[in-house]
Design a protein around this motif. Structure first.
Motif, PDB file in Angstrom:
ATOM      1  N   LEU A  59      10.695   0.480   9.007  1.00 18.85           N
ATOM      2  CA  LEU A  59      10.658   0.775  10.435  1.00 18.85           C
ATOM      3  C   LEU A  59      10.257  -0.482  11.197  1.00 18.85           C
ATOM      4  N   PRO A  60      10.810  -0.693  12.404  1.00 24.44           N
ATOM      5  CA  PRO A  60      10.417  -1.880  13.180  1.00 24.44           C
ATOM      6  C   PRO A  60       8.960  -1.823  13.581  1.00 24.44           C
ATOM      7  N   MET A  61       8.335  -2.995  13.600  1.00 19.71           N
ATOM      8  CA  MET A  61       6.951  -3.180  13.997  1.00 19.71           C
ATOM      9  C   MET A  61       5.953  -2.684  12.960  1.00 19.71           C
ATOM     10  N   VAL A  62       6.420  -2.315  11.758  1.00 18.29           N
ATOM     11  CA  VAL A  62       5.526  -1.904  10.675  1.00 18.29           C
ATOM     12  C   VAL A  62       5.387  -3.069   9.702  1.00 18.29           C
ATOM     13  N   THR A  63       4.163  -3.526   9.474  1.00 17.53           N
ATOM     14  CA  THR A  63       3.942  -4.654   8.585  1.00 17.53           C
ATOM     15  C   THR A  63       2.531  -4.609   8.024  1.00 17.53           C
ATOM     16  N   GLY A  64       2.389  -5.115   6.803  1.00 15.41           N
ATOM     17  CA  GLY A  64       1.073  -5.246   6.205  1.00 15.41           C
ATOM     18  C   GLY A  64       0.515  -6.641   6.366  1.00 15.41           C
ATOM     19  N   ASN A  65       1.265  -7.510   7.049  1.00 15.36           N
ATOM     20  CA  ASN A  65       0.857  -8.899   7.269  1.00 15.36           C
ATOM     21  C   ASN A  65       0.294  -9.041   8.675  1.00 15.36           C
ATOM     22  N   ALA A  66      -0.937  -9.493   8.768  1.00 18.61           N
ATOM     23  CA  ALA A  66      -1.590  -9.603  10.077  1.00 18.61           C
ATOM     24  C   ALA A  66      -0.854 -10.565  11.004  1.00 18.61           C
ATOM     25  N   LYS A  67      -0.125 -11.537  10.422  1.00 18.87           N
ATOM     26  CA  LYS A  67       0.586 -12.520  11.235  1.00 18.87           C
ATOM     27  C   LYS A  67       2.065 -12.185  11.402  1.00 18.87           C
ATOM     28  N   GLY A  68       2.512 -11.081  10.811  1.00 20.21           N
ATOM     29  CA  GLY A  68       3.928 -10.725  10.874  1.00 20.21           C
ATOM     30  C   GLY A  68       4.268  -9.901  12.098  1.00 20.21           C
ATOM     31  N   THR A  69       5.575  -9.827  12.401  1.00 23.64           N
ATOM     32  CA  THR A  69       6.045  -9.043  13.545  1.00 23.64           C
ATOM     33  C   THR A  69       6.574  -7.677  13.126  1.00 23.64           C
ATOM     34  N   GLY A  70       6.808  -7.478  11.827  1.00 24.93           N
ATOM     35  CA  GLY A  70       7.355  -6.206  11.368  1.00 24.93           C
ATOM     36  C   GLY A  70       8.829  -6.059  11.658  1.00 24.93           C
ATOM     37  N   LEU A  71       9.532  -7.170  11.846  1.00 29.22           N
ATOM     38  CA  LEU A  71      10.960  -7.127  12.175  1.00 29.22           C
ATOM     39  C   LEU A  71      11.854  -7.576  11.036  1.00 29.22           C
ATOM     40  N   GLY A  72      11.346  -8.439  10.157  1.00 32.92           N
ATOM     41  CA  GLY A  72      12.186  -9.030   9.113  1.00 32.92           C
ATOM     42  C   GLY A  72      12.829  -8.007   8.209  1.00 32.92           C
ATOM     43  N   PRO A 123       0.829  -1.217   0.000  1.00 34.85           N
ATOM     44  CA  PRO A 123       0.000   0.000   0.000  1.00 34.85           C
ATOM     45  C   PRO A 123       0.860   1.262   0.000  1.00 34.85           C
ATOM     46  N   ASP A 124       0.413   2.286  -0.699  1.00 33.84           N
ATOM     47  CA  ASP A 124       1.184   3.521  -0.827  1.00 33.84           C
ATOM     48  C   ASP A 124       1.491   4.147   0.532  1.00 33.84           C
ATOM     49  N   ASP A 125       0.550   4.072   1.464  1.00 38.57           N
ATOM     50  CA  ASP A 125       0.773   4.704   2.768  1.00 38.57           C
ATOM     51  C   ASP A 125       1.789   3.938   3.608  1.00 38.57           C
ATOM     52  N   LEU A 126       2.083   2.674   3.223  1.00 37.29           N
ATOM     53  CA  LEU A 126       3.026   1.853   3.987  1.00 37.29           C
ATOM     54  C   LEU A 126       4.453   1.963   3.450  1.00 37.29           C
ATOM     55  N   LEU A 127       4.605   2.332   2.179  1.00 41.57           N
ATOM     56  CA  LEU A 127       5.923   2.348   1.542  1.00 41.57           C
ATOM     57  C   LEU A 127       6.952   3.207   2.272  1.00 41.57           C
ATOM     58  N   PRO A 128       6.639   4.460   2.673  1.00 39.20           N
ATOM     59  CA  PRO A 128       7.678   5.299   3.286  1.00 39.20           C
ATOM     60  C   PRO A 128       8.193   4.775   4.622  1.00 39.20           C
ATOM     61  N   LYS A 129       7.414   3.960   5.312  1.00 45.25           N
ATOM     62  CA  LYS A 129       7.806   3.492   6.640  1.00 45.25           C
ATOM     63  C   LYS A 129       7.968   1.978   6.698  1.00 45.25           C
ATOM     64  N   LEU A 130       8.160   1.363   5.534  1.00 50.47           N
ATOM     65  CA  LEU A 130       8.168  -0.104   5.455  1.00 50.47           C
ATOM     66  C   LEU A 130       9.312  -0.724   6.243  1.00 50.47           C
TER      67      LEU A 130
END
Length: 258
Positions: free
Chosen positions: A211-224, A202-209
């Motif tokens: 950053l830790p704990m930011v993820t578009g996956n409901a099951k993800g941790t946003g760390l990878g 999503p466009d709104d997620l690209l600039p902060k992709l």
């Protein structure tokens, strides 16, 4: 953009550098990604101090309590406490990311990508197509192969989560010459493109992709992705992303100078 500076010799001479705005915009984007990865370090240090010590106390207390319980059936609850503490400690360790010191040695990027490909294909059990488009002319370069493997694994796993079973991923390597990475010009840069045919970011997620704990996956941790970016930064490189529906590409850029 035009940059003008005086030169000591010959007297009165100047140096004029002209940069395309497109290049300047790319450098700005690269610095944003690099700063995002640096935030992982600060966040990890804070969590290590604030979380891991109390978790050790909770785990120890639960073990002591389990030894005092007369009813064995009640140990199920202390086991749950211990297992959850261990899970949280593992999560914090993942946020701490890779070790600071690199163990560099001559590394072939294709050995790294092939190792990761075999791992992901074994997990997918035939439900994922991985295509390869390698440049065989890429030379070996100094890198920490273990760290790079972790970074590439995170990126490929992220692509798999995006396109899902039945999806397609492409691993492509190229050499960039006289290429700017993070504001620094390099003679040779290894470019590893990891593309998938998923729905896109999503466009709104690209600039902060990154950053830790930011993820578009409901099951993800946003760390990878943040850990992968940190590993790239430790090697003097970085990771960029471009995404449209049906074509998302993460590019790992790694300088190849000694």
């Amino acid at each position: 953009n035009i940059q003008i500076s005086t030169l000591p010799k010959p007297a009165g001479s100047v140096s004029v550098n002209i940069f395309s705005r497109s290049i300047a915009d790319k450098i700005d984007q690269q610095m944003t990604h690099r700063n995002a990865a640096r935030s992982v370090t600060a966040m990890a240090a804070m969590l290590a101090h604030e979380v891991k010590n109390p978790l050790g106390g909770i785990r120890g207390a639960a073990q002591l309590l389990a030894g005092e319980l007369a009813n064995p059936n009640l140990q199920e609850y202390t086991d749950i406490i211990i297992s959850e503490v261990d899970r949280l400690r593992t999560l914090v360790d993942r946020m701490l990311g890779p070790k600071e010191r690199l163990e560099s040695e001559p590394t072939n990027i294709h050995e790294v990508t092939e190792h990761v490909r075999h791992l992901i294909e074994a997990e997918a059990k035939g439900g994922l197509s991985i295509e390869r488009d390698y440049d065989p002319s890429l030379p070996n370069f100094l890198a920490d192969a273990g760290q790079l493997t972790q970074a590439v694994l995170n990126l490929v796993r992220n692509a798999w989560q995006a396109c899902g079973d039945g999806g397609s991923i492409t691993l492509k390597t190229r050499v960039y010459r006289q290429f700017t990475v993070g504001g620094n010009r390099h003679k040779l840069v290894c470019a590893l493109h990891i593309s998938d045919n998923g729905p896109g970011v999503p466009d709104d997620l690209l600039p902060k992709l990154f950053l830790p704990m930011v993820t578009g996956n409901a099951k993800g941790t946003g760390l990878g992705l943040s850990i992968a970016q940190r590993i790239a930064n430790q090697h003097g490189g970085l990771i960029q992303v471009q995404s449209v529906p049906g074509d998302t590409c993460f590019t790992l850029l790694l300088p190849m100078e000694p």
